[in-house]
Design a protein around this motif. Structure first.
Motif, PDB file in Angstrom:
ATOM      1  N   ARG A  90       0.905  -1.245  -0.028  1.00 35.21           N
ATOM      2  CA  ARG A  90      -0.026  -0.139  -0.054  1.00 35.21           C
ATOM      3  C   ARG A  90       0.809   1.229   0.041  1.00 35.21           C
ATOM      4  O   ARG A  90       0.606   2.299  -0.743  1.00 35.21           O
ATOM      5  CB  ARG A  90      -0.921   0.249   1.123  1.00 35.21           C
ATOM      6  N   GLU A  94       0.643   4.129  -2.610  1.00 36.46           N
ATOM      7  CA  GLU A  94       0.455   5.404  -2.389  1.00 36.46           C
ATOM      8  C   GLU A  94       1.470   6.366  -2.635  1.00 36.46           C
ATOM      9  O   GLU A  94       1.317   7.572  -2.710  1.00 36.46           O
ATOM     10  CB  GLU A  94      -0.125   5.602  -0.947  1.00 36.46           C
ATOM     11  N   SER A  95       2.800   5.898  -2.602  1.00 35.97           N
ATOM     12  CA  SER A  95       3.900   6.676  -3.027  1.00 35.97           C
ATOM     13  C   SER A  95       4.046   7.279  -4.324  1.00 35.97           C
ATOM     14  O   SER A  95       4.861   8.203  -4.416  1.00 35.97           O
ATOM     15  CB  SER A  95       5.276   6.085  -2.340  1.00 35.97           C
ATOM     16  N   ARG A  97       2.998   9.237  -6.464  1.00 35.43           N
ATOM     17  CA  ARG A  97       1.819  10.346  -6.296  1.00 35.43           C
ATOM     18  C   ARG A  97       1.825  10.977  -7.835  1.00 35.43           C
ATOM     19  O   ARG A  97       0.783  11.630  -8.029  1.00 35.43           O
ATOM     20  CB  ARG A  97       2.390  11.409  -5.470  1.00 35.43           C
ATOM     21  N   ASN A 114      -5.344   5.076  -6.235  1.00 35.98           N
ATOM     22  CA  ASN A 114      -4.271   5.497  -5.311  1.00 35.98           C
ATOM     23  C   ASN A 114      -4.483   7.212  -5.332  1.00 35.98           C
ATOM     24  O   ASN A 114      -5.045   7.853  -6.034  1.00 35.98           O
ATOM     25  CB  ASN A 114      -3.005   4.965  -5.758  1.00 35.98           C
ATOM     26  N   THR A 115      -3.405   8.032  -4.523  1.00 36.96           N
ATOM     27  CA  THR A 115      -3.313   9.152  -4.596  1.00 36.96           C
ATOM     28  C   THR A 115      -2.877   9.571  -5.694  1.00 36.96           C
ATOM     29  O   THR A 115      -3.384  10.759  -6.287  1.00 36.96           O
ATOM     30  CB  THR A 115      -2.265   9.374  -3.368  1.00 36.96           C
ATOM     31  N   GLU A 125     -10.657   9.088  -3.888  1.00 39.52           N
ATOM     32  CA  GLU A 125     -10.993   7.602  -3.836  1.00 39.52           C
ATOM     33  C   GLU A 125     -12.286   7.386  -3.702  1.00 39.52           C
ATOM     34  O   GLU A 125     -12.985   6.576  -4.231  1.00 39.52           O
ATOM     35  CB  GLU A 125      -9.948   6.968  -2.767  1.00 39.52           C
TER      36      GLU A 125
END
Length: 193
Positions: A90, A94-95, A97, A114-115, A125
């Motif tokens: 995760r 999420e990293s 970006r 994801n972000t 989301e």
């Protein structure tokens, strides 16, 4: 066997049931020893048999309890490892970006976001989950069923590349390179970035 059937109980319930059964057997053993100590001669043989049965049943219950405790330790360790792996994956997703990474089910509905997808496409989301993936495709691509064509190609060839205009939440178009791949655990979903 003396006691109750514990095969349909959860591990915690089984452990509690085994502890209760152990306590019951200990009481029965204590009572039998007390009766023998009271010295009723005709009952001594019967009490010795009862004591032996109780000791055997107690040993069996203790063995089952030990096995359940070992299973619980193993399951706890596996659960901890699984949670750590999930957190690591995760964090990796999420990293990213600057990259939209999301999953869709076989019906073409968004199941993960994801972000990076939020940053590039504009939907949070919460807004994206459950929407059809077609929302990121232009009207022309939707008329040509490009999302569905990509899904078929991803299943057949293992991936589907695209270089085309996409839509943001605000309706603005942007050019992007995309890749759709089936997630191989039973082909229940696709990953798109």
């Amino acid at each position: 066997m003396i006691g109750r059937d514990t095969s349909n109980l959860s591990n915690v319930d089984r452990e509690a049931a085994l502890e209760a059964e152990n306590a019951r057997l200990r009481r029965a053993l204590d009572e039998a020893v007390q009766r023998v100590a009271d010295g009723t001669p005709l009952a001594i043989v019967e009490y010795e048999r009862e004591i032996a049965e109780c000791r055997a049943a107690l040993a069996l219950e203790q063995e089952r309890s030990a096995k359940l405790e070992q299973s619980l330790v193993t399951l706890t360790a596996q659960s901890t490892l699984l949670a750590a792996n999930e957190a690591r994956y995760r964090l990796a997703v999420e990293s990213a970006r600057d990259y939209a990474i999301f999953t869709i089910d076989l019906a073409g509905r968004i199941t993960g976001w994801n972000t990076g997808a939020e940053n590039l496409l504009g939907w949070s989301e919460e807004e994206a989950i459950g929407r059809p993936v077609n929302v990121i495709f232009t009207a022309d691509d939707n008329r040509e069923a490009m999302a569905e064509a990509e899904m078929r190609l991803a299943v057949i060839e293992g991936r589907a590349d695209d270089n085309r205009w996409h839509l943001r939440k605000d309706g603005k178009r942007f050019w992007a390179n995309g890749l759709m791949m089936p997630m191989r655990a039973g082909l229940r979903a696709f990953s798109r970035s």
